[in-house]
Design a protein around this motif. Structure first.
Motif, mmCIF file in Angstrom:
data_model
loop_
_atom_site.group_PDB
_atom_site.id
_atom_site.type_symbol
_atom_site.label_atom_id
_atom_site.label_comp_id
_atom_site.label_asym_id
_atom_site.label_seq_id
_atom_site.Cartn_x
_atom_site.Cartn_y
_atom_site.Cartn_z
ATOM 1 N N UNK A 1 16.755 -11.128 -4.909
ATOM 2 C CA UNK A 1 16.275 -11.207 -6.296
ATOM 3 C C UNK A 1 16.384 -9.911 -7.105
ATOM 4 N N UNK A 2 16.501 -8.773 -6.450
ATOM 5 C CA UNK A 2 16.698 -7.561 -7.257
ATOM 6 C C UNK A 2 18.132 -7.484 -7.780
ATOM 7 N N UNK A 3 19.016 -8.328 -7.179
ATOM 8 C CA UNK A 3 20.403 -8.360 -7.657
ATOM 9 C C UNK A 3 21.128 -7.026 -7.482
ATOM 10 N N UNK A 4 21.079 -6.490 -6.261
ATOM 11 C CA UNK A 4 22.001 -5.414 -5.909
ATOM 12 C C UNK A 4 23.071 -6.035 -5.005
ATOM 13 N N UNK A 5 24.258 -5.421 -4.937
ATOM 14 C CA UNK A 5 25.315 -5.981 -4.085
ATOM 15 C C UNK A 5 24.891 -5.968 -2.609
ATOM 16 N N UNK A 6 25.543 -6.842 -1.803
ATOM 17 C CA UNK A 6 25.276 -6.789 -0.356
ATOM 18 C C UNK A 6 25.709 -5.437 0.182
ATOM 19 N N UNK A 7 25.113 -4.885 1.288
ATOM 20 C CA UNK A 7 23.966 -5.514 1.934
ATOM 21 C C UNK A 7 22.738 -4.615 1.791
ATOM 22 N N UNK A 8 21.585 -5.227 1.534
ATOM 23 C CA UNK A 8 20.395 -4.398 1.352
ATOM 24 C C UNK A 8 19.097 -5.178 1.566
ATOM 25 N N UNK A 9 18.537 -5.036 2.755
ATOM 26 C CA UNK A 9 17.209 -5.561 3.055
ATOM 27 C C UNK A 9 16.222 -4.408 3.092
ATOM 28 N N UNK A 10 14.935 -4.730 3.041
ATOM 29 C CA UNK A 10 13.918 -3.675 3.034
ATOM 30 C C UNK A 10 12.787 -4.031 3.996
ATOM 31 N N UNK B 1 15.232 3.435 10.791
ATOM 32 C CA UNK B 1 16.121 2.260 10.783
ATOM 33 C C UNK B 1 16.720 2.040 12.170
ATOM 34 N N UNK B 2 17.182 0.819 12.435
ATOM 35 C CA UNK B 2 17.828 0.565 13.728
ATOM 36 C C UNK B 2 19.268 1.064 13.760
ATOM 37 N N UNK C 1 0.825 -1.221 0.000
ATOM 38 C CA UNK C 1 0.000 0.000 0.000
ATOM 39 C C UNK C 1 0.861 1.275 0.000
ATOM 40 N N UNK C 2 0.389 2.289 -0.718
ATOM 41 C CA UNK C 2 1.162 3.525 -0.895
ATOM 42 C C UNK C 2 1.425 4.245 0.429
ATOM 43 N N UNK C 3 0.532 4.039 1.436
ATOM 44 C CA UNK C 3 0.721 4.770 2.697
ATOM 45 C C UNK C 3 1.766 4.128 3.611
ATOM 46 N N UNK C 4 2.282 2.966 3.230
ATOM 47 C CA UNK C 4 3.245 2.268 4.100
ATOM 48 C C UNK C 4 4.549 3.055 4.193
ATOM 49 N N UNK C 5 5.209 2.947 5.339
ATOM 50 C CA UNK C 5 6.552 3.507 5.498
ATOM 51 C C UNK C 5 7.549 2.400 5.145
ATOM 52 N N UNK C 6 8.808 2.774 5.040
ATOM 53 C CA UNK C 6 9.808 1.784 4.628
ATOM 54 C C UNK C 6 11.156 2.143 5.242
ATOM 55 N N UNK C 7 12.069 1.181 5.182
ATOM 56 C CA UNK C 7 13.447 1.445 5.588
ATOM 57 C C UNK C 7 14.356 0.504 4.830
ATOM 58 N N UNK C 8 15.507 1.002 4.412
ATOM 59 C CA UNK C 8 16.531 0.142 3.822
ATOM 60 C C UNK C 8 17.508 -0.219 4.935
ATOM 61 N N UNK C 9 17.657 -1.507 5.178
ATOM 62 C CA UNK C 9 18.504 -1.983 6.262
ATOM 63 C C UNK C 9 19.506 -2.991 5.703
ATOM 64 N N UNK C 10 20.282 -3.640 6.590
ATOM 65 C CA UNK C 10 21.364 -4.495 6.085
ATOM 66 C C UNK C 10 20.856 -5.739 5.371
ATOM 67 N N UNK C 11 19.746 -6.299 5.844
ATOM 68 C CA UNK C 11 19.221 -7.523 5.248
ATOM 69 C C UNK C 11 17.863 -7.820 5.826
#
Ligand SMILES: *Cc1c(COP(=O)(O)O)cnc(C)c1O
Length: 460
Positions: A292-301, A335-336, A127-137
Motif C-alpha cells: 500500500x505504500x506503493x514503492x517498487x518491489x521488493x520491500x517488506x518491513x 535482517x536475515x 511504539x517508538x522504542x521498537x526496532x525495525x528492519x527492511x526486508x524483501x517482503x
C-alpha cells in the motif's frame, strides 16, 4: 553524450513510454509462454552486444509478457503500484549500487533506513522504542519477527536457541487463525518450528479469529507460546480484534505477532485507524511497503517491540560486542540478509513525496473505490457481495461457480482490467483489491462496465 549517458537516457525514454501506454494497453500480458520463449530465448551469446541494442531488444521482447501492474485497473492479489518519487529513487538506488548490509558500504543508505524506520513507526502507530528492519517482503518480515519471538519465548524458559538450536528445545506452541496468510506457515517451517506447531483458532465468516477459542487455547497450556494475529485478511480485508487479543494475552507471557501486510496502513488514516485499535500492544508487526505504500518491489518491513530479542535473533556478531549508543547502524544486525539492496531510498522518497496526509489520502481513496465497486457490482444481475467492505478488498460471486468463473475469465480476457479468483466457503469467488495510487474513478467505472458486459454476454 557519452555512451553510458545515452544508454540511460534511452532507457528512461522507454520507461516513460511504458507509463504513458498504461491507459490504453491491455492490463494482462499479451504474449503466451510460447511466444515469450520465442521472443526471449536465444543461444548463450558468444560475443558482446552493444548495451543500447540489448535494452531496446529486451524492452521490445520483454514487453510482450509484462503485466500492467502499474495500471490503475490492476486489482489482482494485493499488489500496489509505485508512486513516481519511489520509482525514481529506486533507479537511483540501482545507480548508486550501495551494499546496504554495513554502514561502511553505504553510509547514506544506513542513515536513510534509520530515518524511515522512525517515520514508519510514527505513521503506523508502532511504539517508538521498537526496532525495525527492511526486508524483501512480508514473508521474510515474518521470518525475522518470529525468529525474535522464538528467541524470547525460549529465553523465558532458560533456553538459548541461537546457540543450542531446536533439536532438544522445549516445544513452542503457535496459535494462529484459520484464515492466516500462508507465509506464516512458511516462516514457521524456515525457523524449524514446523507447521505442526500451529494450533489453529477458528475464524468467523469474515475471516476474523475467534477470541473465546483463543482464550480457551491459551488457558490449556502455559509453555512457550506465540500468537499470530492478522490485520487485513487477503479476501475480505477483515481485521482481527487486536485490543481484545492483547487483553486475552495479558499476563500469559505469550508473544503477540501481527501480520499487517497491507492492513497496517489503515493506521495511517484517521478514518480507518479504528480498525487496528490496540495493535500497539503487540510484540512484533510486519507490513509491506511494496503493497500500500506503493514503492517498487521488493520491500517488506519488520518491527519488534523488544530490540534486544530482534538483534539477538539476527546479529552476525558475538553478543559481547556491545555497541556505543551513538554507534552506526549496520543493517546485518537486524535482517536475515548479509549483502542487500538499499531499499530505504525508495521508502524515503515515497514518504517524503506523500507526507502523512498523502499516505492517509491514498488509503482513504482506495477504500472509497472499493466501496464504489461494491455498489456498482451489487447492481449486476446475480452478483452477490460476500464481504463487509471495511477496507480496500471486495469479494463477490455470481449465481453459481460456473458463472463466476466464466464472468472472471471474460473480464480478464477483455484486457480492460485484471483481478484474481479465489475460493470462499467452498465456492468460487472473485476478489478485487484496490491498492494502487493510480486508480481513479474512471478506472472503477470502466471495470464495472467490463463486468456488466461479461454478464450480459453470458446471459445471452
Ligand atoms: C501479501 C501478504 C503477505 C506476504 O507478503 P509478501 O510481501 O508477498 O511476502 C503476508 N500476509 C498478508 C496478509 C498478505 O497480504
Amino acid at each position: 553524450m557519452t555512451d553510458e549517458r545515452r544508454l540511460l537516457a534511452r532507457t528512461a525514454e522507454i520507461a516513460a513510454d511504458f507509463i504513458d501506454s498504461l491507459d490504453t494497453r491491455p492490463v494482462p500480458a499479451r504474449g503466451s509462454v510460447g511466444e515469450l520463449r520465442v521472443a526471449l530465448a536465444r543461444p548463450l551469446p558468444q560475443n558482446p552486444t552493444d548495451p543500447v541494442s540489448v535494452i531496446e531488444e529486451l524492452a521490445a521482447a520483454g514487453e510482450l509478457g509484462v503485466v500492467g501492474i502499474p495500471s490503475g485497473r490492476y486489482f489482482g492479489f494485493v499488489i500496489g503500484g509505485a508512486v513516481p518519487a519511489a520509482l525514481a529513487a529506486d533507479w537511483l538506488a540501482s545507480t548508486w549500487d550501495q551494499n546496504a548490509g554495513l554502514y561502511a558500504c553505504g553510509p547514506s543508505a544506513s542513515v536513510v533506513e534509520e530515518v524511515v524506520g522512525d517515520w514508519l513507526k510514527q505513521l503506523l502507530g508502532i511504539p517508538a522504542h521498537a526496532s525495525f528492519a527492511l526486508v524483501t517482503g512480508c514473508q521474510m518480515a515474518h521470518a525475522t519477527c518470529l525468529a525474535a519471538a522464538r528467541n524470547a519465548v525460549l529465553a523465558d524458559v532458560g533456553w538459548n536457541v541461537e546457540e543450542a538450536g531446536l533439536a532438544t528445545a522445549p516445544p513452542i506452541r503457535v496459535l494462529a487463525g484459520a484464515k492466516r496468510h500462508a507465509t506464516i506457515d512458511r516462516a514457521l517451517r524456515l525457523l524449524g518450528l514446523g507447521t505442526g506447531a500451529i494450533a489453529e483458532i477458528a475464524a468467523d465468516g469474515q475471516g476474523r479469529m475467534d477470541i473465546a477459542q483463543l482464550s480457551a487455547a491459551l488457558a490449556e497450556s502455559a509453555g512457550p507460546t506465540i500468537v499470530c494475529a492478522q490485520l487485513g485478511e487477503v479476501n475480505t480485508g477483515s481485521f482481527d480484534a487486536a485490543r481484545e487479543i492483547a487483553d486475552v494475552l495479558e499476563g500469559t507471557g505469550a508473544w503477540l505477532h501481527v501480520d499487517g501486510a497491507f492492513g497496517l496502513w489503515a493506521a495511517a488514516s484517521d478514518a480507518h485507524a479504528h480498525l487496528v485499535n490496540g495493535h500497539d500492544r503487540a510484540d512484533s508487526w510486519t507490513t509491506d511497503a511494496h503493497k500500500w505504500l506503493n514503492v517498487p518491489y521488493d520491500c517488506g518491513i519488520a518491527f519488534v517491540a523488544h530490540p534486544e530479542r530482534h538483534r539477538a535473533a539476527m546479529t552476525v556478531r558475538a553478543d559481547y560486542l556491545v555497541q556505543a549508543p551513538d554507534a552506526v547502524r549496520d543493517e546485518v544486525d537486524w535482517t536475515p540478509e548479509f549483502s542487500r539492496r538499499a531499499r530505504g531510498f525508495a521508502v524515503y522518497a515515497a514518504l517524503r513525496s506523500l507526507g502523512r496526509s498523502g499516505v492517509a489520502d491514498l488509503v482513504d481513496r482506495c477504500c472509497r473505490h472499493a466501496e464504489r465497486f461494491g455498489e456498482g457490482l451489487a447492481e449486476l444481475p446475480g452478483c452477490e457481495i460476500l464481504n463487509e467492505i471495511v477496507l480496500n478488498q471486495v469479494l463477490f460471486r455470481f449465481k453459481d461457480d460456473a458463472t463466476t468463473s466464466a464472468v472472471l475469465r471474460k473480464v480478464q480476457e477483455s484486457g480492460e482490467a485484471w483481478m484474481s479468483g479465489t475460493r470462499w466457503e467452498g465456492r468460487s469467488a472473485i476478489r478485487i483489491s484496490v491498492s494502487n495510487w493510480r486508480t481513479n474513478e474512471d478506472d472503477v467505472v470502466r471495470t464495472v462496465a467490463a463486468f456488466a458486459r461479461a454478464v450480459e454476454e453470458i446471459d445471452a
